[in-house]
Write a protein that holds these residues in place. Structure first.
Motif, PDB file in Angstrom:
ATOM      1  N   GLN A 126       1.005  -1.343   0.086  1.00  0.00           N
ATOM      2  CA  GLN A 126      -0.001   0.000   0.091  1.00  0.00           C
ATOM      3  C   GLN A 126       0.840   1.387  -0.106  1.00  0.00           C
ATOM      4  O   GLN A 126       1.903   1.488   0.789  1.00  0.00           O
ATOM      5  CB  GLN A 126      -1.042   0.026   1.006  1.00  0.00           C
ATOM      6  N   THR A 164      -2.850   4.058  -5.324  1.00  0.00           N
ATOM      7  CA  THR A 164      -2.853   3.331  -3.593  1.00  0.00           C
ATOM      8  C   THR A 164      -2.282   2.367  -3.732  1.00  0.00           C
ATOM      9  O   THR A 164      -1.888   1.689  -2.372  1.00  0.00           O
ATOM     10  CB  THR A 164      -4.550   3.174  -3.334  1.00  0.00           C
ATOM     11  N   GLU A 165      -1.949   1.504  -4.567  1.00  0.00           N
ATOM     12  CA  GLU A 165      -1.107   0.305  -4.638  1.00  0.00           C
ATOM     13  C   GLU A 165       0.115   0.299  -5.238  1.00  0.00           C
ATOM     14  O   GLU A 165       0.017   0.713  -6.613  1.00  0.00           O
ATOM     15  CB  GLU A 165      -1.746  -0.969  -4.709  1.00  0.00           C
TER      16      GLU A 165
END
Length: 266
Positions: free
Chosen positions: A243, A258-259
């Motif tokens: 993350q 986000t990742e």
């Protein structure tokens, strides 16, 4: 040949070639991995070493060589198959490897030295202590030999493969996951043959053929490792996910993803 059949054969060949390239070419620098240190060579090299390193010995000389050989190979394997996206000089790898081999070998012979010095007779201690130490030192060897990944950081990428930056936290996670898989691999591969040997010594077959114990133990070690190596290598995906919120602030500010992804290594 039908066009669709020709297409199927070509696609299948491409998939096979891709799978082979993953095990022969390093994903970070596209260099060929030396044959003895490719994932396919891990089992035939390490299984006999695990067997020899756990044999009952009565002299210091017979302890050092198996331990030294085992941790030398593992250190080289870890460095060669680790993440190589950060800058490092050859002498740094040599010094790091020498330190990891020396410390791992020293701690690896510790359990055997205890048995020789204090003449331990308790079966639980004499058979399980070497297994526990072997598993723990194998994990520590990964941490030591790949420690530069957590201090300098490794590449993290978005889903398109664009490099966002270098993350020390991603490097730490890659080392931790790999070390955990090694502990599981060598702990299981060393414990199960010891358990089988313990019960086999109580059979009539062992009383008639004492030498058969070593054949059974070696065969059991190879069999268990043969089952555990694929599990160990795949329990954590080679392309790891992390993350973005857990990474450094400079990486968070450089992307809206986000990742992110990184190469865990083997």
């Amino acid at each position: 040949m039908e066009p669709n059949v020709r297409f199927w054969v070509t696609e299948r060949q491409i998939q096979e070639a891709w799978k082979r390239s993953l095990s022969t070419v390093h994903p970070d620098n596209s260099k060929l991995i030396p044959v003895p240190f490719r994932p396919a060579a891990f089992l035939p090299f390490t299984a006999p070493m695990v067997f020899l390193s756990l044999m009952s010995v009565k002299s210091l000389k017979s302890i050092i060589l198996p331990q030294f050989s085992f941790y030398t190979y593992n250190t080289a394997f870890n460095i060669i198959n680790g993440n190589a996206s950060y800058n490092r000089r050859p002498y740094e790898s040599v010094l790091l490897g020498a330190g990891a081999i020396t410390s791992s070998t020293f701690f690896g012979i510790f359990a055997h030295l205890l048995q020789i010095k204090f003449e331990l007779k308790n079966v639980f201690i004499t058979r399980t202590l070497p297994v526990i130490i072997l598993a723990q030192i194998s994990g520590m060897n990964v941490v030591a030999s790949r420690s530069l990944e957590s201090t300098r950081g490794i590449e993290v990428m978005d889903k398109e493969g664009n490099v966002i930056g270098y993350s020390r936290r991603a490097g730490t996670k890659a080392i931790k996951d790999t070390a955990t898989s090694r502990v599981m691999l060598f702990g299981t591969s060393a414990l199960i043959p010891e358990v089988f040997s313990y019960f086999y010594k109580r059979t009539q077959l062992f009383l008639r053929y004492p030498w058969s114990l070593w054949t059974l133990k070696l065969s059991c070690t190879v069999l268990v490792m043969g089952l555990m190596v694929p599990v160990s290598f795949s329990i954590f995906p080679q392309i790891g996910r992390i993350q973005c919120s857990t990474l450094e602030k400079e990486i968070q500010s450089a992307t809206e993803e986000t990742e992110l992804f990184y190469n865990r290594g083997v």
